[in-house]
Design an enzyme around this catalytic site. Structure first.
Site, PDB file in Angstrom:
ATOM      1  CD  GLN A  10      -2.512   4.389  10.644  1.00 30.83           C
ATOM      2  OE1 GLN A  10      -3.708   4.546  10.795  1.00 30.83           O
ATOM      3  NE2 GLN A  10      -1.729   4.911   9.833  1.00 30.83           N
TER       4      GLN A  10
ATOM      5  CE  LYS B 232      -3.213   1.904   7.608  1.00 29.74           C
ATOM      6  NZ  LYS B 232      -3.754   2.885   6.689  1.00 29.74           N
TER       7      LYS B 232
ATOM      8  CD  GLU C 242      -5.468   2.846   0.071  1.00 24.17           C
ATOM      9  OE1 GLU C 242      -4.645   2.416  -0.748  1.00 24.17           O
ATOM     10  OE2 GLU C 242      -5.390   3.126   1.238  1.00 24.17           O
TER      11      GLU C 242
ATOM     12  CG  ASP D 122      -5.260   0.396   3.986  1.00 27.92           C
ATOM     13  OD1 ASP D 122      -5.568  -0.582   4.685  1.00 27.92           O
ATOM     14  OD2 ASP D 122      -4.380   1.144   4.147  1.00 27.92           O
TER      15      ASP D 122
ATOM     16  CD  GLU E 251      -5.862   4.817   5.004  1.00 28.93           C
ATOM     17  OE1 GLU E 251      -5.368   4.071   4.260  1.00 28.93           O
ATOM     18  OE2 GLU E 251      -5.368   5.376   5.704  1.00 28.93           O
TER      19      GLU E 251
ATOM     20  CB  THR F 153      -7.729  -4.711   2.646  1.00 32.24           C
ATOM     21  OG1 THR F 153      -6.642  -4.319   3.253  1.00 32.24           O
ATOM     22  CG2 THR F 153      -7.462  -3.688   1.558  1.00 32.24           C
TER      23      THR F 153
ATOM     24  NE  ARG G  81      -7.456   6.572  10.005  1.00 28.09           N
ATOM     25  CZ  ARG G  81      -6.603   6.115   8.756  1.00 28.09           C
ATOM     26  NH1 ARG G  81      -5.565   5.726   8.789  1.00 28.09           N
ATOM     27  NH2 ARG G  81      -7.296   6.577   7.837  1.00 28.09           N
TER      28      ARG G  81
ATOM     29  CD  GLU H 225      -7.237  12.802   4.572  1.00 31.43           C
ATOM     30  OE1 GLU H 225      -6.863  13.605   3.771  1.00 31.43           O
ATOM     31  OE2 GLU H 225      -7.409  11.683   4.478  1.00 31.43           O
TER      32      GLU H 225
ATOM     33  CG  HIS I  54      -3.992  10.840   2.756  1.00 32.22           C
ATOM     34  ND1 HIS I  54      -5.217  10.971   3.787  1.00 32.22           N
ATOM     35  CD2 HIS I  54      -3.196   9.857   2.963  1.00 32.22           C
ATOM     36  CE1 HIS I  54      -4.557   9.999   4.695  1.00 32.22           C
ATOM     37  NE2 HIS I  54      -3.483   9.158   4.273  1.00 32.22           N
TER      38      HIS I  54
ATOM     39  CG  ASP J 157      -1.975   1.070   0.884  1.00 29.54           C
ATOM     40  OD1 ASP J 157      -2.551   1.363  -0.061  1.00 29.54           O
ATOM     41  OD2 ASP J 157      -2.476   1.317   2.153  1.00 29.54           O
TER      42      ASP J 157
HETATM   43 MN    MN Z   1      -3.967   2.806   2.939  1.00 22.29          MN
END
Ligand code: MN
Length: 420
Positions: A235, A248, A196, A228, A194, A252, A232, A365, A129, A122
């Site tokens: 993470q 993560k 993607e 993804d 996420e 996915t 958080r 975000e 971002h 990834d």
């Molecule tokens: Mn990602």
């Protein structure tokens, strides 16, 4: 990128729903996937999407097996020939009688994971971002010094890539809860998604081989939507110094349809216009073709259906074209040290965000790290995902003089943590 008669605006299909201007799957798209009858335990079979139907590849004598890995390995010439054959078969009214038996309504099928990836990397290619998320943790230096020199990436887990529609179990892990000084082990409270794209690797390489940027797109079978899912809080505690790991690797989601680069040819865009003072990309990450049309203008949307409501709410919309690094640069960089790529491997683009707030591809975000709740429906707000919420990604390409094409959906519903 070559335009041919398969892209003609005037081309129509004898499958009526493919001519509806709102469909994701007109005859100009023809994305590959695998299907079986809903509720059956049949082996999956290769197909293309056409309007509101799937067309079995046996209809053009091209059987694939239960995944598209072998088709991915076959290379650009095979993909292009097959696309032309399918375009001819599905546009010729005289063939409708003989070929109708290869069609099944999408409402009657289950779509599987289109490839079985052996590896998944990834990336982190969206400037906006990187800037938005970096600013929260490092206000004085949002971007790390390497960001403008190479497309940053980490190695994900292929083992937890799942088909669209698979429920997502809220993970447990170590995280430091607000107000705590030490980590505890428990369910993630900052569960996020996420937005993607997933590049599906084509023929790939042997150990020690590199792919020059000029040939990089010959190694991309096509593009899917990719979510993804990210915890958080886990993470934030684990990511330094080696990057994300368990935050993560619990899941996915991939969308079922691989949209080929041939189908995307009308929607190419120039690569990111670097800011004044940015370093130029090094030679192995530069080509004239990449400058002019290295990007793809794909409009991506994220939608949430909160558990307590039945109405989907749009969270964001952004174009992939604003990413700092292109698919060709990702492939060239990934193989520049001789690391092999295998057919069906997935390269995630990283979260795709545009310059405006409503263009951010994650709740991290959009909610400013959980400090600004978003209104997502009547008397309903979110900072992060709650149990029972459903998150859906969509993608669509439009360009003057061309038939719009879409990606279908990548969707998943959050389940409460496993009882222990
Ligand atoms: Mn990602």
């Amino acid at each position: 990128m070559m335009l041919d008669h398969t892209h003609d605006l005037a081309l129509k299909s004898w499958v009526g729903s493919a001519n509806n201007p709102t469909t994701d799957f007109p005859i100009q798209n023809l994305p590959f996937g695998v299907y079986r009858l809903r509720g059956s335990h049949d082996v999956y079979r290769g197909c293309v999407a056409i309007g509101d139907k799937v067309f079995d590849l046996a209809g053009v004598d091209a059987e694939t097996g239960p995944t598209l890995n072998a088709l991915a390995a076959a290379g650009r010439g095979t993909w292009r020939d097959l696309r032309r054959q399918l375009s001819a078969a599905l546009s010729d009214d005289n063939k409708a009688g003989a070929l109708s038996k290869f069609l099944t309504p999408m409402t009657h099928v289950e779509l599987g994971l289109p490839v079985m990836p052996r590896d998944y990397s990834d990336f982190f290619t969206s400037y906006y971002h990187a800037y938005n998320s970096g600013r929260m943790f490092r206000p004085n230096a949002p971007l790390t010094p390497n960001f403008k020199w190479l497309p940053i990436a980490y190695h994900g887990r292929a083992s937890s890539i799942v088909a669209s529609g698979t429920n997502i179990r809220r993970p447990r892990g170590q995280r430091v809860l607000p107000g705590d000084e030490a980590p505890t082990f428990g369910p993630s409270i900052w569960l996020d998604y996420e937005v993607e794209l997933g590049l599906v690797v084509g023929p790939g390489t042997d150990l020690g081989a590199t792919i020059p940027i000029e040939n990089a797109e010959d190694h991309i079978f096509g593009v899917t939507l990719l979510n993804d899912w990210s915890a958080r809080d886990i993470q934030g505690w684990e990511y330094q110094p080696l990057g994300p790991f368990l935050s993560k690797s619990f899941a996915t989601t991939l969308s079922p349809w691989i949209v080929t680069l041939d189908a995307l040819a009308p929607f190419r865009a120039p690569s990111f216009e670097r800011f004044e003072g940015d370093p130029p990309a090094l030679a192995h990450l530069t080509s004239a073709q990449n400058e002019v049309q290295g990007q793809i203008d794909i409009n991506l949307e994220a939608w949430i259906t909160p558990f307590n409501l039945h109405t989907p709410h749009k969270l964001s919309a952004a174009s992939y074209a604003s990413s700092y690094w292109t698919p060709a640069q990702m492939v060239a960089h990934h193989t520049s040290n001789g690391c092999p790529l295998n057919p069906g491997d997935i390269l995630g683009t990283g979260t795709i965000s545009g310059p405006e707030l409503g263009e951010a591809g994650s709740l991290l975000e959009l909610s400013q790290a959980g400090t600004t709740p978003l209104i997502v429906g009547t008397r309903t707000t979110r900072t992060f995902l709650e149990d029972g919420d459903t998150l859906t990604l969509k993608g669509r390409c439009t360009a003057a003089g061309h038939t719009p094409i879409g990606f279908g959906e990548a969707t998943g519903k959050i389940l409460p943590p496993q009882k222990i």
